[in-house]
Design a protein around this motif. Sequence first.
Motif, PDB file in Angstrom:
ATOM      1  N   PRO A 138      14.126  11.292   7.603  1.00 37.62           N
ATOM      2  CA  PRO A 138      12.940  11.033   8.434  1.00 37.62           C
ATOM      3  C   PRO A 138      13.121   9.742   9.235  1.00 37.62           C
ATOM      4  O   PRO A 138      13.710   8.775   8.750  1.00 37.62           O
ATOM      5  N   ARG A 192       0.848  10.815   5.712  1.00 37.60           N
ATOM      6  CA  ARG A 192       1.658  12.033   5.894  1.00 37.60           C
ATOM      7  C   ARG A 192       3.033  11.874   5.240  1.00 37.60           C
ATOM      8  O   ARG A 192       3.525  12.800   4.601  1.00 37.60           O
ATOM      9  N   VAL A 193       3.647  10.722   5.441  1.00 35.75           N
ATOM     10  CA  VAL A 193       4.971  10.489   4.854  1.00 35.75           C
ATOM     11  C   VAL A 193       4.876  10.476   3.333  1.00 35.75           C
ATOM     12  O   VAL A 193       5.681  11.095   2.642  1.00 35.75           O
ATOM     13  N   HIS A 194       3.877   9.774   2.806  1.00 34.54           N
ATOM     14  CA  HIS A 194       3.713   9.708   1.346  1.00 34.54           C
ATOM     15  C   HIS A 194       3.335  11.059   0.749  1.00 34.54           C
ATOM     16  O   HIS A 194       3.586  11.294  -0.429  1.00 34.54           O
ATOM     17  N   GLU A 216       5.726  14.920   3.789  1.00 32.84           N
ATOM     18  CA  GLU A 216       6.151  15.527   5.055  1.00 32.84           C
ATOM     19  C   GLU A 216       7.425  14.844   5.539  1.00 32.84           C
ATOM     20  O   GLU A 216       7.570  13.634   5.438  1.00 32.84           O
ATOM     21  N   VAL A 217       8.347  15.640   6.029  1.00 35.42           N
ATOM     22  CA  VAL A 217       9.606  15.113   6.567  1.00 35.42           C
ATOM     23  C   VAL A 217       9.665  15.489   8.042  1.00 35.42           C
ATOM     24  O   VAL A 217       9.627  16.671   8.382  1.00 35.42           O
ATOM     25  N   THR A 224       6.777   2.524   5.761  1.00 32.71           N
ATOM     26  CA  THR A 224       7.276   3.772   5.179  1.00 32.71           C
ATOM     27  C   THR A 224       8.741   3.685   4.774  1.00 32.71           C
ATOM     28  O   THR A 224       9.233   4.553   4.067  1.00 32.71           O
ATOM     29  N   MET A 228      11.035   4.094   6.904  1.00 31.10           N
ATOM     30  CA  MET A 228      11.752   4.962   7.842  1.00 31.10           C
ATOM     31  C   MET A 228      12.564   4.102   8.813  1.00 31.10           C
ATOM     32  O   MET A 228      12.111   3.039   9.226  1.00 31.10           O
TER      33      MET A 228
END
Length: 190
Positions: free
Chosen positions: A27, A95-97, A100-101, A129, A131
């Motif tokens: 991600p 969303r990340v937690h 979702e990728v 995040t 990312m």
Amino acid sequence: MLRRLAARAFWTFSRWKLVTQPAPNRPTVLIGAPHTSNWDFVLMLSIAWTQRIEMHWLGKRSLFKGWRGPIMRGLGGIPVDRSDPSRIVTEVIERVHAGEVFGLVVTPDGTRGGHTHWKSGFYRIAEKTGMPVTLGYVDRTTMTTGLGPTIDITGDIAADMDRIRAFYADKSGIRPEKQVVPRLCEELEL
């Protein structure tokens, strides 16, 4: 499959040339810059579909009203209420937690003109995040577009932004008069 065919047709008939590093296999926050024209959206979709990036992008809430809403969401759009910028970051982190990728496309230079600094949401999202940030680009002078390097944010805003500025230094948007130098307001506070 239809998306890849549409992207292939675009690259075949377009004056633009795709010159890209491979898409990251994790991600990422994907910067789209310089963002100076609505054509940047077509280029972004073509890059993502060619590179097989499951992408989402942030767009002003008004883009999602009426008949455009389902289309924009189908193209990966996430509506944003710009009156509450911190909510944007919170929503993406949720969303990340939640597992979702995706590649999150952000155009930090805002609404294609009228700004003096980049918006820092991309940086805060990446920092909170974990990312990395992938530097997507448009360069009108060479008629090329694609993905540049993927970098990890260190928390040293000035140093991270120096790396980002160095990458975009020779890139020119479709409408260069609307271009914004990659600089965050937070850098002035240091």
